[in-house]
Design an enzyme around this catalytic site. Structure first.
Site, mmCIF file in Angstrom:
data_model
loop_
_atom_site.group_PDB
_atom_site.id
_atom_site.type_symbol
_atom_site.label_atom_id
_atom_site.label_comp_id
_atom_site.label_asym_id
_atom_site.label_seq_id
_atom_site.Cartn_x
_atom_site.Cartn_y
_atom_site.Cartn_z
ATOM 1 C CG HIS A 49 119.112 -15.552 176.730
ATOM 2 N ND1 HIS A 49 119.295 -16.302 175.588
ATOM 3 C CD2 HIS A 49 120.289 -15.553 177.380
ATOM 4 C CE1 HIS A 49 120.545 -16.760 175.574
ATOM 5 N NE2 HIS A 49 121.174 -16.314 176.650
ATOM 6 N N GLY A 136 134.207 -14.593 170.269
ATOM 7 C CA GLY A 136 133.566 -15.611 171.108
ATOM 8 C C GLY A 136 133.520 -15.258 172.578
ATOM 9 C CG ASP A 186 124.169 -9.027 169.890
ATOM 10 O OD1 ASP A 186 123.715 -8.598 170.963
ATOM 11 O OD2 ASP A 186 124.457 -10.218 169.698
#
Ligand code: GLA
Length: 407
Positions: A49, A136, A186
């Site tokens: 983050h 996921g 990513d």
């Protein structure tokens, strides 16, 4: 050592043993040459983050890929078969407009809408998507799909893209069409990773440096909690908004500092922040600043072969993601705590959180036993299956055109 075979990840990639070309042939017939792009998933060693706060990240690509194989058609139709879902998406090109569907189709649509700005998509194609990046699990199955699509389709339509342009195009498709306000990490890692290295990326300057990731007799294991998370619908976008709000309040309180991102703050600035924002935002900002610092400490530890310190940083990162950024779950906490009690040098959740997987740094000779025992303990506590794979830093995405396929 591979002590968990790929199929242990479940039935998601049910046709995984067949290559995308075999599938292309099966579904759309033989003929002509195909373009194939393989793009890896990634694990972020540390720096969670921080990428949408202008900070540092330290990801590496893993040896799990999404693969897209495609061939041009002479008409304007496109057929895209996704093996993971056993579904085919059919449409005519070029799209004039499209709305998100909340399914895997949003990725090809998002990428095609981006490419349409650069070229006239005047003919269609047949494509197959296969792969073995768990969905996921916080291992960037989405980014690997975007990068594989963008690489193969830009080749198909003769669109020349620099690496950074391609990375940004994928991120833009994800932000604007799919609807996740993800950072750039990513896609960057999937395209630009190097074998046996992590990438230290400064997400403000977008400069990077490769950091050798040699683990000696240690191994990195990814333990998947089996609790899937969808970034677009999880608290991910909320966290991003909270960080923006914290930044806005700081800019108002300290206009002379001309802050561009939360990562402009240093550890010494933290005490002064308490009066500028509500406690929750303060916790988010503290995580970003301290996590950013941990990335640099991790680089230092790796450069000195100090894996004990590296492990402590992983635990510290998890504690911060759990307590300050509040993106962990009881399942992820359990896996990390189990690791601490059973000899892991370090462990933490990876990716955005709210489900997904954890990363564990353990002795290579202990790894198989560890994987088996953590699964037993996890099942006993939650009744769920925790699957483990060993991950190794791997090269970034590649596209190639095959020779004519003859039979
Ligand atoms: C997701 C996002 C990344 C990053 C991580 C958290 O993986 O796609 O851009 O923000 O979460 O570090």
């Amino acid at each position: 050592m591979r002590f968990v075979s790929p199929h242990a990840w479940g039935l998601q990639w049910r046709l995984r043993l067949q290559t995308s070309i075999t599938l292309l042939e099966e579904h759309f017939g033989l003929e002509k040459e195909a373009i194939v792009a393989n793009a890896p998933g990634r694990v972020n060693l540390i720096g969670e983050h921080t990428d949408y706060n202008g900070g540092y990240v330290l990801p590496f690509a893993i040896d799990r890929f999404t693969s897209v194989a495609l061939r041009p058609r002479t008409d304007r139709h496109m057929h895209i078969y996704a093996a993971a879902f056993d579904e085919t998406f059919e449409a005519s090109l070029p799209f004039d407009s499209a709305s998100p569907t909340g399914t895997w189709r949003d990725y090809p649509i998002g990428i095609l809408l981006e490419l349409k700005r650069q070229a006239n998509l005047s003919f269609g194609f047949d494509a197959i998507i296969t792969g073995n990046v768990p969905l996921g699990a916080g291992l960037s199955s989405s980014a690997s799909l975007e990068v594989a699509l963008a690489l193969s389709l830009s080749k198909l339509y003769g669109i020349e893209l620099e690496d950074l342009e391609l990375v940004k195009l994928c991120q833009h498709a994800e932000n604007e069409f799919v609807g996740t306000q993800s950072g750039i990490m990513d896609q960057y890692a999937s395209l630009l990773a190097h074998d046996r290295s992590a990438i230290l990326l400064n997400t403000t300057s977008l400069e990077h440096r490769y950091i050798p990731l040699e683990l000696g007799d240690m191994a990195l294991l990814v333990v998947n909690s089996g609790v899937q998370r969808e970034l677009a619908s999880s608290g991910y976008n909320d966290r991003r908004r909270e960080c923006q709000e914290a930044l806005r309040l700081l800019q108002e309180a300290m206009p002379e500092q001309k802050m561009r991102a939360l990562s402009d703050l240093g550890l010494d600035d933290l005490p002064q922040l308490e009066h500028t924002m509500p406690e929750t935002l303060m916790m988010r900002a503290r995580h970003v600043v301290e996590e950013n610092e941990r990335v640099l400490e991790m680089v230092n530890a790796l450069e000195h072969d100090d894996l004990r310190t590296a492990g402590k940083l992983l635990f510290a990162s998890h504690a911060s993601l759990r307590d300050l950024f509040q993106v962990s779950t009881k399942e992820l906490d359990f896996l990390v705590d189990w690791g601490r009690a059973h000899g892991a040098l370090g462990a933490r959740l990876v990716g955005g959180g709210f489900g997904g997987a954890t990363l564990h740094l353990v002795g290579q000779n202990q790894a198989a036993d560890y994987a088996q025992k953590i699964a037993v303990a996890y099942r006993k506590t939650f009744g769920l299956t925790a699957t483990t794979i060993e991950v190794r830093p791997s090269p970034g995405a590649r596209a190639r055109a095959t020779k004519k396929i003859s039979h």
